[in-house]
Design an enzyme around this catalytic site. Structure first.
Site, PDB file in Angstrom:
ATOM      1  N   ASP A  80       0.847  -1.197   0.000  1.00  0.00           N
ATOM      2  CA  ASP A  80       0.000   0.000   0.000  1.00  0.00           C
ATOM      3  C   ASP A  80       0.893   1.263   0.000  1.00  0.00           C
ATOM      4  O   ASP A  80       1.958   1.270   0.633  1.00  0.00           O
ATOM      5  CB  ASP A  80      -0.842  -0.068   1.291  1.00  0.00           C
ATOM      6  CG  ASP A  80      -2.029   0.852   1.301  1.00  0.00           C
ATOM      7  OD1 ASP A  80      -2.486   1.257   0.226  1.00  0.00           O
ATOM      8  OD2 ASP A  80      -2.532   1.145   2.413  1.00  0.00           O
ATOM      9  N   HIS A  81       0.466   2.324  -0.662  1.00  0.00           N
ATOM     10  CA  HIS A  81       1.094   3.658  -0.606  1.00  0.00           C
ATOM     11  C   HIS A  81       2.613   3.664  -0.490  1.00  0.00           C
ATOM     12  O   HIS A  81       3.153   4.148   0.517  1.00  0.00           O
ATOM     13  CB  HIS A  81       0.589   4.427   0.623  1.00  0.00           C
ATOM     14  CG  HIS A  81      -0.807   4.905   0.502  1.00  0.00           C
ATOM     15  ND1 HIS A  81      -1.189   5.896  -0.364  1.00  0.00           N
ATOM     16  CD2 HIS A  81      -1.924   4.503   1.145  1.00  0.00           C
ATOM     17  CE1 HIS A  81      -2.491   6.096  -0.247  1.00  0.00           C
ATOM     18  NE2 HIS A  81      -2.964   5.261   0.656  1.00  0.00           N
ATOM     19  N   GLY A 205      -9.429   4.954   2.475  1.00  0.00           N
ATOM     20  CA  GLY A 205     -10.136   5.571   3.601  1.00  0.00           C
ATOM     21  C   GLY A 205     -11.528   4.997   3.801  1.00  0.00           C
ATOM     22  O   GLY A 205     -12.443   5.676   4.257  1.00  0.00           O
TER      23      GLY A 205
END
Ligand code: 13P
Length: 244
Positions: A80-81, A205
């Protein structure tokens, strides 16, 4: 089975979005996979770079692969990210089946150049790639975003690089949503969906987003939903259940 996200999305076609759950420690792993098996859905297990480095790339990937091979559902392991291309290449070499290059804080030309490099490296090795335009508000494991809403034209430019799925800032925030949150920007999501065609979109989110907004987002092209905090509670409960 251990799969990448292209295979997972294909398998899940017409059945809504695939859930992507952030893993923070080994103990969460069996419960996450068992929870997916109970409702018979594919699962994306994702980690931050920090978690991968804390557990260690090799033991983490070996454990996910071992449980995935024994599982009745498809399992992907996604980074992720990640803003560090060399670390992403390491993740790919070590066996992650999918990665996210997050160049959203860079000028668009630089984001394009770096995303292209990651796509070439990952695809040669059968690994899927998520790109990002705009930013997700709030903070996650040191990745901070101001919450800029993505420009649909820039989304198209990143989508055209051959990425497999695209995260776009549409008013979503990591962590807790403020009382006065304006909600998701569906007008922009619709424009991004129109501009990028069949590109599966990613909603970050997801933990604090109400169900009706999640359903509407899925109808506008969202195929992967990232969730964290409530899952941690659910997984902790599930872990206890399997231990007892
Ligand atoms: P939450 O912060 O809502 O759990 O979202 C997780 C996420 O988007 C991971 O990238």
């Amino acid at each position: 089975m251990y799969k990448n996200l292209i295979e997972l999305f294909k398998e899940n076609e017409g059945k809504g979005a695939v859930g992507a759950f952030n893993l923070h420690c080994f103990e969460m792993l069996p419960a996450m996979i068992k929870a997916a098996e109970e409702i018979n859905v594919p699962i994306i297990i994702q980690t931050s770079l920090g978690t991968a480095e804390y557990i260690g790339f090799e033991p983490l990937i070996a454990a996910v692969k071992a449980l995935a091979e024994k599982s009745t559902v498809s399992v992907a392991l996604h980074m992720d990210h990640c803003k560090d291309i060399e670390k992403l290449k390491k993740a790919i070499d070590c066996g992650y089946s999918s990665v996210m290059y997050d160049g959203s804080s860079l000028p668009i030309e630089e984001n394009i150049k770096n995303t292209k490099e990651v796509v070439a490296y990952a695809h040669e090795r059968g690994v899927s790639v998520e790109g990002e335009v705009g930013s997700i508000g709030g903070e996650e494991d040191g990745v901070v975003g101001a919450g800029e809403v993505a420009d649909p034209a820039e989304c198209k430019r990143i989508a055209d690089l051959g990425i497999d799925f695209l995260a776009a800032g549409i008013g979503n925030i990591h962590g807790k949503y403020p009382e006065n949150w304006a909600g998701l920007n569906f007008e922009v999501l619709g424009k991004i969906n129109e501009a990028t065609g069949d590109m599966p979109l990613v909603l970050h989110g997801g933990t604090g987003i109400p169900d009706d907004m999640i359903k509407k987002a899925i109808s506008l092209g969202v195929a992967k939903i990232n969730v964290n905090t409530e899952c941690q509670i659910a997984f902790a409960e599930a872990t206890r259940k399997y231990i007892e």
